[in-house]
Design a protein around this motif. Structure first.
Motif, PDB file in Angstrom:
ATOM      1  N   GLU A 109      -2.403  -7.541  14.191  1.00 62.54           N
ATOM      2  CA  GLU A 109      -1.742  -6.842  15.298  1.00 62.54           C
ATOM      3  C   GLU A 109      -2.209  -5.395  15.388  1.00 62.54           C
ATOM      4  OE1 GLU A 109       2.436  -6.978  15.431  1.00 62.54           O
ATOM      5  OE2 GLU A 109       2.497  -9.146  15.715  1.00 62.54           O
ATOM      6  N   ARG A 110      -2.575  -4.808  14.238  1.00 63.48           N
ATOM      7  CA  ARG A 110      -2.966  -3.404  14.238  1.00 63.48           C
ATOM      8  C   ARG A 110      -4.461  -3.202  14.449  1.00 63.48           C
ATOM      9  NH1 ARG A 110       0.263  -0.765   9.147  1.00 63.48           N
ATOM     10  NH2 ARG A 110       2.366  -1.355   9.731  1.00 63.48           N
ATOM     11  N   LYS A 155      -5.578  -8.880  22.560  1.00 62.66           N
ATOM     12  CA  LYS A 155      -5.706  -7.569  23.176  1.00 62.66           C
ATOM     13  C   LYS A 155      -7.141  -7.256  23.611  1.00 62.66           C
ATOM     14  CE  LYS A 155      -1.867  -5.310  20.868  1.00 62.66           C
ATOM     15  NZ  LYS A 155      -1.522  -4.463  19.730  1.00 62.66           N
ATOM     16  N   LYS A 176      -8.114  -2.769  15.679  1.00 64.98           N
ATOM     17  CA  LYS A 176      -8.717  -2.552  16.992  1.00 64.98           C
ATOM     18  C   LYS A 176     -10.227  -2.737  16.963  1.00 64.98           C
ATOM     19  CE  LYS A 176      -5.143   0.610  18.618  1.00 64.98           C
ATOM     20  NZ  LYS A 176      -4.798   2.027  18.560  1.00 64.98           N
ATOM     21  N   ILE A 202      -5.389  -2.529   6.793  1.00 66.49           N
ATOM     22  CA  ILE A 202      -5.937  -3.311   5.675  1.00 66.49           C
ATOM     23  C   ILE A 202      -5.132  -3.043   4.413  1.00 66.49           C
ATOM     24  CG2 ILE A 202      -7.976  -3.770   4.289  1.00 66.49           C
ATOM     25  CD1 ILE A 202      -9.687  -3.122   6.606  1.00 66.49           C
ATOM     26  N   ARG A 203      -4.865  -4.108   3.687  1.00 66.15           N
ATOM     27  CA  ARG A 203      -4.145  -4.008   2.427  1.00 66.15           C
ATOM     28  C   ARG A 203      -4.924  -4.815   1.399  1.00 66.15           C
ATOM     29  NH1 ARG A 203       0.476  -6.495  -0.020  1.00 66.15           N
ATOM     30  NH2 ARG A 203       0.348  -8.220   1.411  1.00 66.15           N
ATOM     31  N   ILE A 204      -5.013  -4.281   0.203  1.00 68.86           N
ATOM     32  CA  ILE A 204      -5.767  -4.981  -0.835  1.00 68.86           C
ATOM     33  C   ILE A 204      -4.851  -5.253  -2.018  1.00 68.86           C
ATOM     34  CG2 ILE A 204      -7.624  -4.745  -2.503  1.00 68.86           C
ATOM     35  CD1 ILE A 204      -9.219  -3.412  -0.511  1.00 68.86           C
ATOM     36  N   GLU A 243      -9.597   0.049   2.860  1.00 65.68           N
ATOM     37  CA  GLU A 243      -8.186   0.413   3.022  1.00 65.68           C
ATOM     38  C   GLU A 243      -8.053   1.881   3.433  1.00 65.68           C
ATOM     39  OE1 GLU A 243      -5.946  -0.692  -0.415  1.00 65.68           O
ATOM     40  OE2 GLU A 243      -4.117   0.191   0.364  1.00 65.68           O
ATOM     41  N   GLU A 291      -6.376   2.352  11.443  1.00 63.31           N
ATOM     42  CA  GLU A 291      -5.173   1.720  11.989  1.00 63.31           C
ATOM     43  C   GLU A 291      -4.164   1.378  10.904  1.00 63.31           C
ATOM     44  OE1 GLU A 291      -5.375   1.397  15.310  1.00 63.31           O
ATOM     45  OE2 GLU A 291      -7.443   2.065  15.277  1.00 63.31           O
ATOM     46  N   LEU A 303       3.967   1.445  15.186  1.00 69.96           N
ATOM     47  CA  LEU A 303       2.581   1.000  15.082  1.00 69.96           C
ATOM     48  C   LEU A 303       2.403  -0.323  15.826  1.00 69.96           C
ATOM     49  CD1 LEU A 303       1.975   1.890  11.348  1.00 69.96           C
ATOM     50  CD2 LEU A 303       1.086   3.093  13.319  1.00 69.96           C
ATOM     51  N   PRO A 304       1.219  -0.654  16.330  1.00 63.84           N
ATOM     52  CA  PRO A 304      -0.039   0.079  16.287  1.00 63.84           C
ATOM     53  C   PRO A 304       0.017   1.362  17.118  1.00 63.84           C
ATOM     54  CG  PRO A 304      -0.271  -1.872  17.633  1.00 63.84           C
ATOM     55  CD  PRO A 304       1.053  -1.947  17.003  1.00 63.84           C
ATOM     56  N   HIS A 305      -0.703   2.373  16.644  1.00 61.27           N
ATOM     57  CA  HIS A 305      -0.623   3.679  17.281  1.00 61.27           C
ATOM     58  C   HIS A 305      -1.466   3.748  18.560  1.00 61.27           C
ATOM     59  CE1 HIS A 305      -4.530   4.204  15.554  1.00 61.27           C
ATOM     60  NE2 HIS A 305      -4.076   4.152  14.317  1.00 61.27           N
ATOM     61  N   ILE A 306      -1.379   4.898  19.261  1.00 58.12           N
ATOM     62  CA  ILE A 306      -2.054   4.983  20.566  1.00 58.12           C
ATOM     63  C   ILE A 306      -3.498   5.465  20.464  1.00 58.12           C
ATOM     64  CG2 ILE A 306       0.102   5.466  21.798  1.00 58.12           C
ATOM     65  CD1 ILE A 306      -1.298   8.399  22.048  1.00 58.12           C
ATOM     66  N   LEU A 320       5.208   5.528   6.739  1.00 58.60           N
ATOM     67  CA  LEU A 320       4.874   5.319   8.156  1.00 58.60           C
ATOM     68  C   LEU A 320       6.070   4.747   8.898  1.00 58.60           C
ATOM     69  CD1 LEU A 320       1.376   3.655   7.802  1.00 58.60           C
ATOM     70  CD2 LEU A 320       1.815   5.848   8.850  1.00 58.60           C
ATOM     71  N   PRO A 341       0.840  -1.190   0.000  1.00 60.02           N
ATOM     72  CA  PRO A 341       0.000   0.000   0.000  1.00 60.02           C
ATOM     73  C   PRO A 341       0.880   1.245   0.000  1.00 60.02           C
ATOM     74  CG  PRO A 341      -0.126  -1.134   2.098  1.00 60.02           C
ATOM     75  CD  PRO A 341       0.628  -2.011   1.183  1.00 60.02           C
ATOM     76  N   GLU A 401       2.453   2.845   3.222  1.00 60.71           N
ATOM     77  CA  GLU A 401       3.289   2.103   4.179  1.00 60.71           C
ATOM     78  C   GLU A 401       4.730   2.630   4.224  1.00 60.71           C
ATOM     79  OE1 GLU A 401       2.359  -1.203   6.827  1.00 60.71           O
ATOM     80  OE2 GLU A 401       1.316   0.372   5.785  1.00 60.71           O
ATOM     81  N   GLN A 428       6.914   2.157  10.858  1.00 60.71           N
ATOM     82  CA  GLN A 428       6.184   0.936  11.194  1.00 60.71           C
ATOM     83  C   GLN A 428       6.543   0.383  12.564  1.00 60.71           C
ATOM     84  OE1 GLN A 428       6.548  -1.702   7.835  1.00 60.71           O
ATOM     85  NE2 GLN A 428       6.108   0.007   6.491  1.00 60.71           N
TER      86      GLN A 428
END
Lengths: 286, 87
Positions: B25-26, B51, B28, B79-81, B71, B76, A21-24, A16, A10, A13, A18
């Motif tokens: 992992e990302r 989590k 939420k 997502i990737r396509i 996406e 967060e 991440l994951p952000h707060i 960023l 993407p 990416e 990386q």
């Protein structure tokens, strides 16, 4: 039959950090999509990422500067625009983007905002408006609509809020737009337009804050705010920003309000300094 | 794909189909992608992640047209396509 298969990374990416991440930001926060839109707009306009500087203030939105892999700076509270002004005057080739929230830009930095718009400094300001001070626990902010409940106004807000597009356009900005997080494609286009436009560009983004603002105003999930934007937003490009007041549970007027050409601060500065130099030369000859 | 009226150049034009990758992992579990997907490709999982979130999972990938809205709306960046051109 499968012709071609292109599995691409993407586009955002690579911009960023990386490892951060994951952000707060909370689940359902609107800042993430806005940051994504900004990063996608860089590729859309094919701007050299080395020529972009991101400046953020304090607050949830101020975190954006820490998550992007561009030249970025996280300033003190409310002073994102003065820092960006310095960057622009030192290097007018830079594409400076100020990314901050309503509490930072309009409350403590309100004076800097109107003066940057008055001088028409060549920068892009993205203001993520979630109607309260999210990071410190949801206190009432200068954009909280009348009757909105926050932790410091439990019986409803009794102060009149700012109408940000009206404030900024009256101060003299050359590009003013407002979108919600749900208008994500229009927002990306607006950010791309604002970044390539010379002069002061201001984009207000209405964002959900489910955990502190939404919880007290019957929008406990991010999705509830999104349904509200879907139902109540009215796209009126070119509307008078005076009519774009926000009310609690009222209609949200979105669109591109102002798009005019005005000479920037740098244009005037160069003109005046060249005139002064000519005068000095003429005097030296005599 | 069910069509209400077939376009004249339907046989010549390639339609895209997508494959959705979700970073567990990302994610939420805000549900934006699930709610605003026009083709109902995604759904919320019933079991919790380590989590404590209900994650978005792929329900029916064959419906995906790779419009990319999930996406862009994902807060967060999870997502990737990948797009596939089919004829």
């Amino acid at each position: 039959m499968i012709d071609a298969m292109n599995v691409e990374e993407p586009s955002i990416e690579k911009y960023l950090r990386q490892d951060r991440l994951p952000h707060i930001w909370c689940s359902g926060c609107g800042i993430g999509p806005v940051a994504g839109c900004f990063l996608r707009a860089i590729d859309r306009e094919e701007i050299d990422p080395d020529r972009i500087a991101v400046v953020s203030g304090i607050g949830c939105t101020g975190r954006v500067a820490g998550y992007v892999k561009l030249d970025s700076f996280h300033t003190t509270h409310g002073r994102a625009i003065p820092f960006a002004t310095g960057l622009i005057l030192a290097n007018p080739e830079l594409n400076v983007v100020v990314f901050s929230g309503d509490g930072d830009l309009v409350a403590i930095g309100g004076n800097h905002l109107i003066h940057a718009a008055r001088r028409n400094i060549d920068m892009t300001v993205i203001c993520v408006n979630n109607f309260n001070y999210g990071m410190t626990g949801g206190q009432v902010g200068p954009t909280a609509p009348l009757e909105a409940r926050t932790t410091t106004t439990p019986y409803g807000n009794f102060e009149f809020p700012f109408n940000l597009p009206y404030l900024v356009s009256a101060s003299g900005a050359s590009y003013v737009a407002r979108w919600t997080v749900l208008h994500i494609r229009q927002l990306e286009k607006a950010i791309a337009e604002a970044m390539t436009k010379p002069g002061f560009s201001f984009i207000e983004v209405i964002a959900p804050c489910p955990v502190v603002y939404g919880r007290m105003n019957k929008e406990p999930k991010g999705l509830d705010s999104m349904y509200y934007y879907q139902e109540k937003s009215v796209i009126r490009n070119g509307a008078d920003p005076k009519d774009a007041d926000l009310e609690l549970n009222g209609p949200i007027v979105v669109g591109k309000f102002v798009d005019v050409q005005r000479p920037t601060l740098w244009d005037h500065l160069r003109e005046v300094s060249s005139r002064a130099q000519e005068k000095a030369k003429a005097r030296a000859k005599v | 794909m069910k069509l209400w009226r077939k376009p004249f150049d339907y046989a010549e034009k390639a339609t895209t189909s997508g494959q959705v990758f979700i970073d567990e992992e990302r994610c939420k579990g805000c549900g934006y992608c699930v709610e605003f997907c026009p083709r109902e490709v995604l759904k919320m999982s019933t079991e919790l992640s380590p989590k404590g979130y209900n994650l978005a999972v792929v329900q029916d990938e064959s419906k995906c047209l790779a419009c990319g809205f999930c996406e862009v709306i994902c807060p967060e960046f999870a997502i990737r396509i990948s797009t596939t051109n089919e004829k």
